[in-house]
Design a protein around this motif. Structure first.
Motif, short mmCIF file in Angstrom:
data_model
loop_
_atom_site.label_atom_id
_atom_site.label_comp_id
_atom_site.label_asym_id
_atom_site.label_seq_id
_atom_site.Cartn_x
_atom_site.Cartn_y
_atom_site.Cartn_z
N ALA A 78 -52.57 -54.65 -15.24
CA ALA A 78 -53.62 -53.64 -15.34
C ALA A 78 -54.39 -53.78 -16.65
CB ALA A 78 -53.01 -52.24 -15.22
N ARG A 79 -53.67 -54.01 -17.74
CA ARG A 79 -54.35 -54.15 -19.04
C ARG A 79 -55.29 -55.35 -19.06
NH1 ARG A 79 -49.23 -52.76 -21.07
NH2 ARG A 79 -48.70 -54.95 -21.39
N LYS A 80 -54.94 -56.39 -18.29
CA LYS A 80 -55.76 -57.61 -18.25
C LYS A 80 -56.77 -57.60 -17.10
CE LYS A 80 -52.03 -60.35 -20.23
NZ LYS A 80 -51.05 -61.42 -19.97
N TYR A 81 -56.80 -56.50 -16.34
CA TYR A 81 -57.68 -56.37 -15.18
C TYR A 81 -57.47 -57.53 -14.20
CZ TYR A 81 -60.06 -52.41 -17.19
OH TYR A 81 -60.33 -51.16 -17.69
N LEU A 82 -56.20 -57.75 -13.83
CA LEU A 82 -55.86 -58.80 -12.87
C LEU A 82 -55.43 -58.19 -11.55
CD1 LEU A 82 -53.83 -61.25 -15.15
CD2 LEU A 82 -56.19 -61.48 -14.36
N SER A 83 -55.93 -58.73 -10.48
CA SER A 83 -55.51 -58.39 -9.12
C SER A 83 -54.73 -59.57 -8.56
CB SER A 83 -56.72 -58.09 -8.23
OG SER A 83 -57.32 -56.88 -8.60
N GLY A 84 -54.09 -59.37 -7.41
CA GLY A 84 -53.35 -60.45 -6.78
C GLY A 84 -52.59 -60.00 -5.57
N CYS A 85 -51.63 -60.81 -5.15
CA CYS A 85 -50.85 -60.50 -3.96
C CYS A 85 -49.51 -61.22 -4.01
CB CYS A 85 -51.61 -60.93 -2.70
SG CYS A 85 -51.91 -62.71 -2.63
N SER A 86 -48.58 -60.71 -3.23
CA SER A 86 -47.29 -61.37 -2.99
C SER A 86 -47.07 -61.39 -1.49
CB SER A 86 -46.14 -60.61 -3.66
OG SER A 86 -46.19 -60.73 -5.05
N GLU A 87 -46.83 -62.58 -0.97
CA GLU A 87 -46.52 -62.73 0.45
C GLU A 87 -45.03 -63.05 0.54
OE1 GLU A 87 -49.18 -64.46 3.86
OE2 GLU A 87 -48.12 -66.11 2.86
N ILE A 88 -44.29 -62.19 1.24
CA ILE A 88 -42.84 -62.23 1.23
C ILE A 88 -42.30 -62.38 2.65
CG2 ILE A 88 -40.77 -60.92 0.59
CD1 ILE A 88 -42.78 -59.34 -1.31
N ILE A 89 -41.33 -63.28 2.82
CA ILE A 89 -40.59 -63.35 4.08
C ILE A 89 -39.38 -62.44 3.90
CG2 ILE A 89 -39.26 -64.81 5.65
CD1 ILE A 89 -41.00 -67.18 4.70
#
Length: 145
Positions: free
Chosen positions: A58-69
């Motif tokens: 949040a401090r670095k203004y980063l978004s993303g995702c995790s794809e999990i089995i």
């Protein structure tokens, strides 16, 4: 005398090194990890817990995702997981798996036998004004960022 001592030790060593299949735990699970939509034929989410957003991201203004089995057992509880992919690599995995461990599913009418499955779940971490918006769009299969 040495031969009599070495032979039993060798037998013990060989039997203790017996190979095991790491996937044998999931041998009764129906593998649906190739298609995210198939799990809804067997299980529907009864309880969803949203992940915490890591403060460092949040401090670095980063978004993303995790794809999990994830394995969904006969009781509709998660039973083990494996990170299929994540972006940025590893940044959101801990929070994603912590949240997913609290999820619960209920069987569909078509799954009266409560068949355990391996399913793919993608958890997205999105923040307004993300510095990596275009990379997230390219790496996370999002409908909208």
């Amino acid at each position: 005398m040495k031969k009599f001592l070495v032979l039993p030790l060798l037998v013990i060593f060989i039997t203790s090194c017996k190979s095991t299949n790491p996937n044998s735990h999931y041998e009764n699970y129906l593998n649906l990890s190739h298609d995210k939509d198939l799990v809804s034929d067997f299980w529907v989410v009864k309880k969803r817990v949203d992940p915490n957003y890591p403060s460092s991201a949040a401090r670095k203004y980063l978004s993303g995702c995790s794809e999990i089995i994830v394995g969904i057992d006969t009781n509709g509880k998660p039973n083990g997981y494996s990170i299929k992919k994540s972006y940025p690599k590893g940044l959101f995995d801990k929070q994603a798996t912590a949240a997913l461990s609290k999820w619960r599913w209920k069987p569909t009418k078509n799954n009266s036998v409560r068949k355990p499955v391996l399913a793919v779940i993608q958890l997205d971490f999105l923040i307004d004004g993300a510095r990596n918006k275009s990379e997230v769009e390219a790496n996370c299969s999002l409908n909208e960022v």
